[in-house]
Enzyme design. Structure first.
Site, short mmCIF file in Angstrom:
data_model
loop_
_atom_site.label_atom_id
_atom_site.label_comp_id
_atom_site.label_asym_id
_atom_site.label_seq_id
_atom_site.Cartn_x
_atom_site.Cartn_y
_atom_site.Cartn_z
CG HIS A 41 3.26 7.33 25.49
ND1 HIS A 41 2.23 7.45 25.02
CD2 HIS A 41 2.85 7.05 26.79
CE1 HIS A 41 0.92 7.24 25.61
NE2 HIS A 41 1.43 6.84 26.88
CD GLU A 100 1.84 5.85 30.45
OE1 GLU A 100 2.06 4.90 30.36
OE2 GLU A 100 1.39 6.65 29.70
#
Length: 579
Positions: free
Chosen positions: A496, A534
């Site tokens: 992230h 993602e």
């Protein structure tokens, strides 16, 4: 080739200079306590080319089906290698070896406990320089591809050959280096020479090489260590480089009668209003390499019932886990573990400009300890005595002009950094973690207590610029969305990412820090086969940045709160971090 300076991950610098018959590597920090290298060494590097006649024969043989095949040419017409002095890297035709070593005086440093490890360290530093050179064209010219346009020719890995010459002539040295992973050979046979290639130089260990891809996946901690100062009549104090570890007992030195203990180190850190930090990845009071192989795999079940390997404990709060010099930026990039400390985390890693702290930073006892010794001995500012900056005890000094906020983040705690960044509209649009300081503290606490991830703060030259999380995919909420078809391996990792400082945005910097995070994942565990991100589907720019680094879009996945592109990069397709 002009002289150049190379910056190693542990902060050491080397000067590389062309000399008659080779290239000279000279350590620039021999007068510091933690110098890792002997005064210098010389390598011989040559490039091998085919002569013009051989190239002509290769072309004509390919175009004429009735011509004699290349393998059947008489010895007088076979390919004749032509060696010339190294000018620029070639894809597969460069050959090198270390021809000589200049060892330091035994009066100041003990001989290395393991000469093989010292040679491996010098070879690793040489390869660090070599693989920072401009990459050669990746296309191979073979008999079959001679008439194919260059852009359509097959591609090959960039590799350099390590010749069994110079100091590599020894019977056991290259086998040891091969077992250490720094050289390899395509010949995996035992061989028929009882002398193991000694009596017959054409067999055994004469065709060694290392590729660019392999080099960048070697953990520097395997090879980088420091020479041990002698315990008597030495200007190099025998003290611990880490405030959390006391120095080993030693005999009093005639040049330094008082050693620095951990309490004075902590006092020095407290006086500058910063939290003390754990040692970096290369800190070793024993002067030995700091790499440890992973333990045998053991499995447990997560609270959600997922069977996964027992994970190693992450580094401690504030600990630097990755450092690398970025030539294109002229800065050091580092990642350290985020911290809940109420004081700003002291950065003790290398920077592009090294300024020793003034005396006002040091406590009286520490200052007097450093200056103690013979009458009229060297002062703190003289190079023979290491400063706290050199011992990684104090952060680099920041000079801030009135109205200049560029160093503001260096004086903020990590919770304050998150509060500033998360409440920026651009970041809030992606992360959705706006709120008061207490909210960011709870967010960071949750990240630090996660059993499958940990948070990182990114820094350029010690200045924080972003927040990152690195996690194990198998236990993450992403794993169930990938299905049970083996899409997530036991050691796959995910990222992230968040860049909070406006001045550190831009496509090139993204390539640098994103490829560095992937690089860290490869080094942290050699069993990690892929890394994923993602990003939300509307974050088109991040998807593009990922693709430029080497990620590919595998598919889309649907979280309860977002639709994401699943971006993946595999170890086998990764070549090198952005330089």
């Amino acid at each position: 080739m002009a002289p150049s300076i190379i910056h190693l991950p542990n902060g050491q610098t080397l000067t590389v200079t062309p000399v008659f018959g080779g290239i000279r590597f000279k350590a620039n920090d021999l007068n510091t306590h933690h110098n890792a290298f002997p005064p210098g060494w010389t390598i011989v590097i040559n490039s091998e080319d085919e002569d013009d006649d051989a190239k002509h024969r290769l072309t004509s043989t390919h175009s004429d089906p009735d011509a004699t095949p290349r393998a059947e040419l008489p010895p007088s017409q076979e390919r004749r290698p032509h060696l010339h002095r190294y000018r620029r890297p070639t894809l597969r035709n460069d050959h090198m070896f270390i021809s000589s070593i200049s060892n330091p005086s035994s009066h100041d440093f003990r001989p290395p406990t393991s000469p093989t490890r010292q040679i491996a360290m010098m070879l690793w530093a040489t390869l660090w320089w070599y693989f920072h050179q401009p990459r050669p064209p990746p296309h191979l010219t073979t008999a079959a591809s001679a008439q194919t346009p260059e852009e359509g020719r097959p591609k090959g890995e960039w590799r350099v050959h390590i010749n069994r010459e110079g100091i590599f002539k020894g019977k056991h040295l290259l086998p040891k280096l091969e077992r250490m992973g720094i050289v390899a050979t395509e010949d995996s046979t035992v061989g028929v020479d009882p002398g193991d290639g000694v009596t017959n130089a054409g067999m055994g260990w004469s065709h060694m090489f290392i590729s660019q891809r392999t080099f960048w996946q070697l953990d520097p901690r395997i090879y980088l260590f420091t020479l041990t100062p002698t315990q008597s009549n030495s200007p190099y104090p025998s003290i611990s480089p880490s405030p959390s570890r006391s120095g080993s007992p030693s005999r009093p030195s005639s040049n330094l009668s008082t050693t620095i203990d951990s309490s004075s180190n902590s006092a020095a850190a407290a006086q500058i209003g910063r939290s003390s930090t754990p040692p970096g990845p290369f800190t070793s009071s024993s002067h030995l390499p700091t790499f440890y192989p992973p333990p045998p795999t053991q499995y447990i079940f997560s609270p959600a019932g997922v069977r996964h390997p027992i994970r190693p404990k992450p580094p401690r709060q504030g600990e630097v886990v990755y450092t690398r010099w970025i030539p294109s930026l002229g800065q050091y990039l580092s990642f350290r573990v985020a911290s809940l400390s109420k004081q700003p985390c002291a950065y003790s890693g290398p920077t592009s400009t090294v300024n020793p702290p003034p005396d006002s930073v040091l406590g009286p006892s520490t200052r007097e300890s450093l200056r103690a010794g013979t009458t009229g001995g060297p002062s703190l500012s003289e190079p023979i005595i290491p400063t706290l900056r050199g011992l990684s005890l104090a952060p680099p000094q920041q000079t801030q002009q009135p109205g200049d906020n560029s160093n503001e983040t260096c004086h903020m705690t990590d919770v304050e950094l998150l509060h500033k960044w998360m409440n920026t509209p651009r970041v809030a649009h992606s992360w959705g973690e706006t709120g008061p300081l207490s909210h960011q503290e709870a967010f960071l606490t949750s990240s630090l207590t996660s059993r499958h991830s940990f948070p990182l703060i990114g820094l350029f030259d010690g200045q924080p610029f972003g927040f990152f999380e690195i996690y194990w995919v198998k236990e993450d909420r992403l794993a169930p969305l990938l299905g049970g078809d083996g899409c997530s391996g036991d050691f796959d990792r995910g990222l992230h990412v968040l860049v909070g400082e406006q001045e550190f945005r831009g496509s090139h910097r993204v390539k640098v820090w994103l490829s560095a995070l992937v690089h860290y994942a490869w080094l942290a565990d050699l069993r990690t086969a892929s890394v994923v991100l993602e990003p939300r589907v509307d974050n088109v720019k991040l998807k593009q940045y990922c693709e430029e680094v080497g990620f590919h879009k595998e598919r889309e996945v649907s979280f309860p709160h977002k639709q994401s592109n699943l971006m993946r990069i595999r170890r086998e397709t990764w070549t090198a971090p952005a330089l």
